[in-house]
Scaffold this motif. Sequence first.
Motif, PDB file in Angstrom:
ATOM      1  N   LEU A  90      24.286  46.691  39.022  1.00  0.00           N
ATOM      2  CA  LEU A  90      25.064  46.650  40.291  1.00  0.00           C
ATOM      3  C   LEU A  90      24.056  45.860  41.313  1.00  0.00           C
ATOM      4  N   PRO A  91      24.824  45.034  42.256  1.00  0.00           N
ATOM      5  CA  PRO A  91      26.259  44.950  42.473  1.00  0.00           C
ATOM      6  C   PRO A  91      27.079  44.145  41.292  1.00  0.00           C
ATOM      7  N   LEU A  92      28.293  44.399  41.207  1.00  0.00           N
ATOM      8  CA  LEU A  92      29.183  43.859  40.287  1.00  0.00           C
ATOM      9  C   LEU A  92      30.346  42.988  41.003  1.00  0.00           C
ATOM     10  N   TYR A  93      30.752  42.091  40.312  1.00  0.00           N
ATOM     11  CA  TYR A  93      31.999  41.497  40.773  1.00  0.00           C
ATOM     12  C   TYR A  93      33.108  41.598  39.383  1.00  0.00           C
ATOM     13  N   ILE A  94      34.307  42.271  39.463  1.00  0.00           N
ATOM     14  CA  ILE A  94      35.280  42.387  38.463  1.00  0.00           C
ATOM     15  C   ILE A  94      36.366  41.777  38.635  1.00  0.00           C
ATOM     16  N   LYS A  95      36.737  40.956  37.715  1.00  0.00           N
ATOM     17  CA  LYS A  95      38.255  40.297  37.479  1.00  0.00           C
ATOM     18  C   LYS A  95      38.718  40.194  36.236  1.00  0.00           C
ATOM     19  N   ARG A 126      45.420  34.559  42.030  1.00  0.00           N
ATOM     20  CA  ARG A 126      45.928  35.279  43.421  1.00  0.00           C
ATOM     21  C   ARG A 126      44.975  36.333  43.673  1.00  0.00           C
ATOM     22  N   SER A 127      43.745  36.419  42.955  1.00  0.00           N
ATOM     23  CA  SER A 127      42.752  37.426  43.431  1.00  0.00           C
ATOM     24  C   SER A 127      43.289  38.774  42.939  1.00  0.00           C
ATOM     25  N   VAL A 128      44.247  39.018  42.492  1.00  0.00           N
ATOM     26  CA  VAL A 128      44.970  40.269  41.693  1.00  0.00           C
ATOM     27  C   VAL A 128      43.874  40.952  40.846  1.00  0.00           C
ATOM     28  N   ASP A 129      43.619  42.346  41.169  1.00  0.00           N
ATOM     29  CA  ASP A 129      42.750  42.929  40.185  1.00  0.00           C
ATOM     30  C   ASP A 129      41.189  42.332  40.412  1.00  0.00           C
ATOM     31  N   ASN A 130      40.758  41.964  41.542  1.00  0.00           N
ATOM     32  CA  ASN A 130      39.543  41.423  41.595  1.00  0.00           C
ATOM     33  C   ASN A 130      38.839  42.538  42.369  1.00  0.00           C
ATOM     34  N   PHE A 131      37.776  43.180  42.175  1.00  0.00           N
ATOM     35  CA  PHE A 131      37.115  44.078  42.706  1.00  0.00           C
ATOM     36  C   PHE A 131      35.340  43.782  42.932  1.00  0.00           C
ATOM     37  N   THR A 132      35.070  43.924  44.421  1.00  0.00           N
ATOM     38  CA  THR A 132      33.465  43.846  44.369  1.00  0.00           C
ATOM     39  C   THR A 132      32.924  45.561  44.406  1.00  0.00           C
ATOM     40  N   ILE A 133      31.911  45.806  43.382  1.00  0.00           N
ATOM     41  CA  ILE A 133      31.596  47.142  43.136  1.00  0.00           C
ATOM     42  C   ILE A 133      30.125  46.932  43.566  1.00  0.00           C
ATOM     43  N   LYS A 134      29.754  47.933  44.575  1.00  0.00           N
ATOM     44  CA  LYS A 134      28.595  47.886  45.100  1.00  0.00           C
ATOM     45  C   LYS A 134      27.422  49.136  44.653  1.00  0.00           C
ATOM     46  N   THR A 135      28.469  50.351  44.716  1.00  0.00           N
ATOM     47  CA  THR A 135      28.000  51.561  44.219  1.00  0.00           C
ATOM     48  C   THR A 135      28.508  52.065  43.053  1.00  0.00           C
ATOM     49  N   GLU A 136      28.024  53.146  42.395  1.00  0.00           N
ATOM     50  CA  GLU A 136      28.612  53.517  41.019  1.00  0.00           C
ATOM     51  C   GLU A 136      29.895  54.363  41.367  1.00  0.00           C
ATOM     52  N   GLU A 137      30.060  54.785  42.601  1.00  0.00           N
ATOM     53  CA  GLU A 137      30.955  55.695  43.167  1.00  0.00           C
ATOM     54  C   GLU A 137      32.537  54.678  43.266  1.00  0.00           C
ATOM     55  N   ILE A 189      36.617  42.076  33.253  1.00  0.00           N
ATOM     56  CA  ILE A 189      35.369  41.654  32.932  1.00  0.00           C
ATOM     57  C   ILE A 189      34.231  41.860  34.262  1.00  0.00           C
ATOM     58  N   PHE A 190      33.333  42.573  33.775  1.00  0.00           N
ATOM     59  CA  PHE A 190      32.085  42.699  34.612  1.00  0.00           C
ATOM     60  C   PHE A 190      31.314  41.438  34.671  1.00  0.00           C
ATOM     61  N   PHE A 191      31.268  41.051  35.833  1.00  0.00           N
ATOM     62  CA  PHE A 191      30.277  39.887  36.265  1.00  0.00           C
ATOM     63  C   PHE A 191      29.256  40.130  37.009  1.00  0.00           C
ATOM     64  N   GLU A 192      28.014  39.189  36.932  1.00  0.00           N
ATOM     65  CA  GLU A 192      27.074  39.513  38.112  1.00  0.00           C
ATOM     66  C   GLU A 192      27.872  39.365  39.468  1.00  0.00           C
ATOM     67  N   TYR A 193      27.230  39.845  40.351  1.00  0.00           N
ATOM     68  CA  TYR A 193      27.823  39.513  41.784  1.00  0.00           C
ATOM     69  C   TYR A 193      27.009  38.473  42.717  1.00  0.00           C
ATOM     70  N   ILE A 194      27.787  37.550  43.153  1.00  0.00           N
ATOM     71  CA  ILE A 194      26.978  36.413  43.802  1.00  0.00           C
ATOM     72  C   ILE A 194      27.091  36.876  45.246  1.00  0.00           C
ATOM     73  N   ASP A 195      26.086  36.792  45.694  1.00  0.00           N
ATOM     74  CA  ASP A 195      25.769  37.293  47.352  1.00  0.00           C
ATOM     75  C   ASP A 195      26.210  36.327  48.325  1.00  0.00           C
ATOM     76  N   HIS A 196      27.268  36.920  48.825  1.00  0.00           N
ATOM     77  CA  HIS A 196      27.995  35.895  49.786  1.00  0.00           C
ATOM     78  C   HIS A 196      27.148  35.763  51.306  1.00  0.00           C
ATOM     79  N   SER A 197      26.289  36.365  51.308  1.00  0.00           N
ATOM     80  CA  SER A 197      25.169  36.199  52.426  1.00  0.00           C
ATOM     81  C   SER A 197      24.280  34.858  52.014  1.00  0.00           C
TER      82      SER A 197
END
Length: 321
Positions: free
Chosen positions: A141-146, A152-163, A176-184
């Motif tokens: 974590l964190p993950l980016y799922i698409k 059109r960003s349908v079914d795109n999710f930013t995952i920061k916690t197991e919950e 697919i589970f991808f590495e999250y690229i930090d927007h900050s």
Amino acid sequence: MNILITCAGRRVSLVRAFQKELKKVFTEGKVLTADFDPNLSSACHASDGSFHLPLIKDDTYLSSLIELCVAQNVKLIIPTIDTELSLLSKNKQTLIDNGITPIISSESFINICRDKRKTQAFFSDNNINVAKEFSKTDYTLPLYIKPLNGSRSVDNFTIKTEEDLTDYHFKNDDLIFFEYIDHSQYDEFTCDLYFDKQHYLKCIVPRKRIAVRDGEVNKGITAKNSLMEYINKNLGFIDGAMGCLTAQFFKHKENDAVYGIEINARFGGGYPLSYLAGANYPKWIIQEYLLDQTVDSYSGWEDHLLMLRYDSEILVHDYKG
């Protein structure tokens, strides 16, 4: 010398750009539109004529498209959504045999763009960094799922916690589970790329995405930055690439680190910003495909042009439904 924009939907700005450029060369030329429900398409009301076509998954779509183009003297087709690209590229020669040229990349390149894993491999093969893909049983974590082939960003999710993870994420094989690229740390850019008939890159317009709505940029700004040299070096020639492509990249805010995210082999919803900045892709398409002229490399578009979109109205009087 008419042009047809398919699946026109809300693409009013794209219709008007093609109308403006076509009439400079062919005063009687028309920019026509097609949609499943043209009566409820704002772009169809803004065009020089609109027509119904069946859904792309319908077996009669291709024959209906050809019949429409022949009847209306359409010489060029401009596709606008991902789901029609495979069908049109697969049947490109059939369309050409009927005097119709779809402005579309090759079937093999479309297949790369429509599959996130193939796109990742394509970027890697061209020395462009990509976000790491994780197994659904071994991830960080964190993950980016698409989805594998979504839009059109349908079914795109930013995952920061197991919950944040649900059974849907694990059981849907298309996600697919991808590495999250930090927007900050990274800015996101959509780059409008123009490839000529010989598959050479002629123009690059990075647009920084400030705000996005329904997968489409709502606020953006043009930026002449290191992405231009980077993309030209690594993607200056793409076998099979033709016309307008939109490619997404993350660029580090403090250094030149870049990640390639995805490529859409069509006009993107934010292209009007590049057009208004001076990157005249409709003009170049007309020059190449209707006038048989060559297109020169171009970087003279306006830097730091900010686009702020708003909702406007198309009014249809005496509409009966």
